[in-house]
Design a protein around this motif. Structure first.
Motif, short mmCIF file in Angstrom:
data_model
loop_
_atom_site.label_atom_id
_atom_site.label_comp_id
_atom_site.label_asym_id
_atom_site.label_seq_id
_atom_site.Cartn_x
_atom_site.Cartn_y
_atom_site.Cartn_z
N THR A 144 -1.99 -5.63 6.22
CA THR A 144 -3.31 -5.81 5.63
C THR A 144 -4.24 -4.68 6.07
O THR A 144 -4.36 -4.37 7.26
N GLY A 145 -4.91 -4.05 5.11
CA GLY A 145 -5.84 -2.97 5.40
C GLY A 145 -5.23 -1.59 5.40
O GLY A 145 -5.95 -0.58 5.49
N ASP A 146 -3.89 -1.50 5.31
CA ASP A 146 -3.23 -0.20 5.29
C ASP A 146 -3.19 0.37 3.86
O ASP A 146 -3.24 -0.38 2.88
N ILE A 147 -3.05 1.67 3.77
CA ILE A 147 -2.81 2.34 2.50
C ILE A 147 -1.50 3.10 2.62
O ILE A 147 -1.27 3.80 3.61
N ILE A 148 -0.63 2.92 1.64
CA ILE A 148 0.63 3.65 1.61
C ILE A 148 0.59 4.68 0.49
O ILE A 148 0.04 4.42 -0.59
N LEU A 149 1.15 5.86 0.76
CA LEU A 149 1.32 6.89 -0.24
C LEU A 149 2.80 7.20 -0.33
O LEU A 149 3.46 7.42 0.69
N LEU A 150 3.32 7.18 -1.56
CA LEU A 150 4.75 7.35 -1.75
C LEU A 150 5.01 8.03 -3.08
O LEU A 150 4.39 7.70 -4.09
N ASP A 151 5.92 8.99 -3.07
CA ASP A 151 6.33 9.60 -4.33
C ASP A 151 7.42 8.72 -4.92
O ASP A 151 8.61 8.91 -4.65
#
Length: 343
Positions: free
Chosen positions: A298-305
């Motif tokens: 909760t509260g995290d941001i993920i960046l993924l190709d």
């Protein structure tokens, strides 16, 4: 060289014809990927890139031919009366074009996943610090980057139900312009989702668990949502930000293993709950790279190709997960490499 190129094109065209027949009889992308992976133990004596590409395209076409033949025989000589009915009435998890994109995509060179077995973890990152990672192919988690969003106190099944019910043309925008994803649930539209019982919405009693997603492209819906979350401030100034977004919410099983055929990188804010991600290389890189898992809290941001990493998700312990997702990056950044070239 020209001969090899022609061979590849012939196999591609043959594959497209086979795919149309194969789709009539149904199969999941997970099944197809598993079968492809088992064939990667076959070695090619000639390491010429064109021959490798020819081999892989031939392998894909062969698998489609084999599976379509099996399904065709099952249907034609079925010992179970409802096999044909089940095949034809089964809902598609993804559009038919997905299978064509998947099996005609360019072959990965595996550099993106070599020696990668975990995500990059960042915290309190500034725009200047993020420049180093902005267009990385390695999964990135920015801890607590969405913890200040008021969406965590506002977004819910009831919030979206009320928003869509009172906004003229909102449901129609999904049906006509955007996209609804039922995943493994039995819903066929967002209307059905918001018509479910409160018990099922809360995953209580003996009700079936559910997990769904949809794309928002209605201007009023987007304006209402953006009051409660921010596009990450650490994105580089040259990044193009999509004007649309996705909401994914529900319990238990999330998305099955797949690639996304989109123009940019993906970012996702975990608004409620947490989610386990499983990422894996493309089948041709299985002998070089490895699959791995990680948790987004909760509260995290993920960046993924998601154009180059196969990915699936699930939610543990019957908890509720709600995320907002969108695209960012430079439109055209490696697009020609990652997106299909057949169409």
């Amino acid at each position: 060289m020209a001969n090899d190129k022609n061979n590849v094109e012939v196999v591609q065209e043959t594959f497209l014809v086979l795919t149309e027949d194969f789709l009539k009889y149904g199969a999941s992308i997970h099944d197809l990927r598993s079968i492809i992976a088992t064939m990667d133990n076959i070695k090619i004596n000639n390491n010429n890139n064109s021959n490798n590409a020819y081999y892989i395209y031939f392998k894909r076409a062969f698998i489609i031919l084999l599976l379509s033949t099996i399904y065709a025989l099952l249907v034609k000589y079925s010992y179970i009366d409802n096999v044909r009915k089940n095949f034809y009435e089964a809902r598609c998890f993804v559009p038919s074009n997905y299978f064509i994109w998947e099996f005609t995509r360019p072959i990965s060179n595996c550099d993106y996943c070599r020696n990668v077995d975990k995500p990059i973890i960042l915290s309190n990152v500034t725009k200047e610090e993020f420049k180093l990672y902005a267009y990385s192919s390695q999964p990135i988690i920015i801890k607590n980057a969405a913890s200040h969003w008021s969406a965590s106190k506002v977004f819910s099944v009831d919030f979206f139900r009320n928003l869509y019910e009172k906004t003229e043309g909102a449901y129609e925008s999904i049906e006509e312009e955007c996209q609804f994803l039922h995943f493994e649930s039995d819903f066929s539209s967002l209307r059905e989702v918001f018509a479910m019982s409160e018990e099922r919405a809360m995953n209580q009693g003996n009700e079936d668990p559910w997990y769904i997603g949809w794309k928002n492209c209605h201007p009023q819906i987007l304006d209402a949502m953006k009051q409660f979350y921010d596009v990450p401030k650490f994105f580089p100034d040259d990044a193009e930000i999509s004007h649309t977004n996705y909401i994914f919410m529900g319990y238990n099983q999330g998305a099955n293993m797949h690639l996304d055929y989109i123009s940019r990188l993906m970012w996702q804010g975990q608004i409620l709950g947490n989610k386990i991600w499983i990422v894996a290389p493309t089948p041709e890189c299985d002998n070089i790279c490895k699959q791995f898992n990680f948790s987004v809290d909760t509260g995290d941001i993920i960046l993924l190709d998601t154009r180059i990493w196969y990915h699936s998700t699930y939610i543990e312990n019957g908890n509720f997960s709600l995320t907002v997702t969108s695209e960012y990056g430079t439109n055209g950044y490696f697009v020609n490499y990652y997106l299909p070239t057949v169409f």
